[in-house]
Scaffold this motif. Sequence first.
Motif, PDB file in Angstrom:
ATOM      1  N   ILE A  34       1.072  -1.155  -0.458  1.00  0.00           N
ATOM      2  CA  ILE A  34      -0.151   0.060   0.238  1.00  0.00           C
ATOM      3  C   ILE A  34       0.883   0.974  -0.084  1.00  0.00           C
ATOM      4  N   PHE A  35       0.720   1.476  -1.137  1.00  0.00           N
ATOM      5  CA  PHE A  35       1.576   3.330  -1.311  1.00  0.00           C
ATOM      6  C   PHE A  35       0.997   4.270  -1.242  1.00  0.00           C
ATOM      7  N   ALA A  36       1.392   5.361  -0.450  1.00  0.00           N
ATOM      8  CA  ALA A  36       0.443   6.597  -0.150  1.00  0.00           C
ATOM      9  C   ALA A  36       1.590   7.656  -0.951  1.00  0.00           C
ATOM     10  N   LEU A  37       0.457   8.236  -1.818  1.00  0.00           N
ATOM     11  CA  LEU A  37       0.982   9.407  -2.923  1.00  0.00           C
ATOM     12  C   LEU A  37       0.602  10.633  -1.989  1.00  0.00           C
ATOM     13  N   LEU A  38       1.036  11.420  -0.890  1.00  0.00           N
ATOM     14  CA  LEU A  38       0.505  13.396  -0.677  1.00  0.00           C
ATOM     15  C   LEU A  38       1.062  14.076  -0.956  1.00  0.00           C
ATOM     16  N   GLY A  39       0.755  14.930  -0.822  1.00  0.00           N
ATOM     17  CA  GLY A  39       1.414  15.985  -1.599  1.00  0.00           C
ATOM     18  C   GLY A  39      -0.437  17.702  -1.464  1.00  0.00           C
ATOM     19  N   PRO A  40       0.171  18.564  -2.124  1.00  0.00           N
ATOM     20  CA  PRO A  40      -1.508  19.750  -1.703  1.00  0.00           C
ATOM     21  C   PRO A  40      -1.589  19.930  -2.637  1.00  0.00           C
ATOM     22  N   ASN A  41      -2.824  20.461  -3.216  1.00  0.00           N
ATOM     23  CA  ASN A  41      -3.451  20.501  -4.150  1.00  0.00           C
ATOM     24  C   ASN A  41      -2.743  21.151  -5.359  1.00  0.00           C
ATOM     25  N   GLY A  42      -2.464  20.452  -6.509  1.00  0.00           N
ATOM     26  CA  GLY A  42      -1.857  21.049  -7.442  1.00  0.00           C
ATOM     27  C   GLY A  42      -0.506  20.521  -7.478  1.00  0.00           C
ATOM     28  N   ALA A  43       0.209  19.396  -6.731  1.00  0.00           N
ATOM     29  CA  ALA A  43       1.383  18.971  -6.744  1.00  0.00           C
ATOM     30  C   ALA A  43       1.171  18.156  -7.400  1.00  0.00           C
ATOM     31  N   GLY A  44       1.094  17.418  -8.602  1.00  0.00           N
ATOM     32  CA  GLY A  44       0.758  16.947  -9.497  1.00  0.00           C
ATOM     33  C   GLY A  44       0.417  15.258  -9.482  1.00  0.00           C
ATOM     34  N   LYS A  45      -0.424  15.044  -7.813  1.00  0.00           N
ATOM     35  CA  LYS A  45      -0.633  13.525  -7.736  1.00  0.00           C
ATOM     36  C   LYS A  45      -1.415  12.974  -8.877  1.00  0.00           C
ATOM     37  N   THR A  46      -2.650  13.749  -8.932  1.00  0.00           N
ATOM     38  CA  THR A  46      -3.972  12.851 -10.297  1.00  0.00           C
ATOM     39  C   THR A  46      -2.992  12.766 -11.592  1.00  0.00           C
ATOM     40  N   THR A  47      -2.566  14.579 -12.446  1.00  0.00           N
ATOM     41  CA  THR A  47      -1.812  13.638 -13.257  1.00  0.00           C
ATOM     42  C   THR A  47      -0.303  12.773 -13.619  1.00  0.00           C
ATOM     43  N   LEU A  48      -0.069  12.218 -11.599  1.00  0.00           N
ATOM     44  CA  LEU A  48       0.662  11.182 -12.193  1.00  0.00           C
ATOM     45  C   LEU A  48      -0.169  10.076 -12.427  1.00  0.00           C
ATOM     46  N   ILE A  49      -1.232   9.603 -11.648  1.00  0.00           N
ATOM     47  CA  ILE A  49      -2.239   8.318 -11.604  1.00  0.00           C
ATOM     48  C   ILE A  49      -2.953   8.907 -12.949  1.00  0.00           C
ATOM     49  N   SER A  50      -3.040   9.060 -14.356  1.00  0.00           N
ATOM     50  CA  SER A  50      -3.561   9.477 -14.898  1.00  0.00           C
ATOM     51  C   SER A  50      -2.416   9.784 -15.285  1.00  0.00           C
ATOM     52  N   ILE A  51      -1.103   9.212 -16.114  1.00  0.00           N
ATOM     53  CA  ILE A  51       0.292   9.007 -17.261  1.00  0.00           C
ATOM     54  C   ILE A  51      -0.032   7.683 -17.106  1.00  0.00           C
TER      55      ILE A  51
END
Length: 309
Positions: A34-51
Amino acid sequence: MSEAILRISGLEKRYASGLHALKEVNLEIRQGEIFALLGPNGAGKTTLISIVCGIVSPSAGTVTVDGHDVVRDYRASRSLIGLVPQELHTDMFETVWATINFSRGLFGKAPDAAHLEKVLRDLSLWEKRNDKIMTLSGGMKRRVLIAKALAHEPRILFLDEPTAGVDVELRRDMWALVRRLRDSGVTVVLTTHYIEEAEEMADRIGVIANGALAIVEEKAKLMRELGRKQLTVHLQTPLQSLPEALAPWTLALKADGRDLEYTFDGHQEKSGIPELLKKLAELGLEYNDLQTRQSTLEDIFVGIVHRKP
């Protein structure tokens, strides 16, 4: 140590607007963790997952899922991935059963009523299987999203803010489900704004800020090495300033001089507390009470995100 099921190398994403959303991201995620990716809004989390999921095209770099390149071998890679997005994307007028059955078929999987029944039972949706999605509560709709993502038996599951807007009881139910998935061999990657969620479940934690990975570490090691402890001494008589004799300790006066705060690294061998209390006694500084506090993952996260490069 388990083999990596997801490998990200030199990943970059620049949008036409000039936004540099991801900057040289390198990351390996292991099978069954289980890997948790943390970061503030706009950090790039959703972009990374979307790619990774094939929704957004990378500007540079490579991503492979179990050895399959997400660009060149997209059919094979996507068949191994389940995605639970932040927003509800489904036909509100369809039944729960029809929705997840359709999702399984999209990946070319043969019908398997037994598997779908198990998914629905695990998510407490079995009794709702013939209900139309539009009639479900917000929490149940969130469960349907997870059921859709699990319908084709993925090996890696992405949960993008999976418990946003759900109540505490449902959140804990989902935590239990995620652990069961991990125990069955499914790799789970989640993004969350609930720091306690990552602290409760994750094996490893990555923090992303301004499109770059700031740190990737085992949760226990992260808490041990970056965590800090704090002793608060509630003095009987307020101090106007710190005596020079207390200079060897990292101290701060709080609450108008009534509280003496001592902060020290959680992983250091000696805390220095016995020596500090002895020195206070020598100085005639009496106290009413002592309180200790251990850094939380939230404290560490805030420190990482806001530290200077």
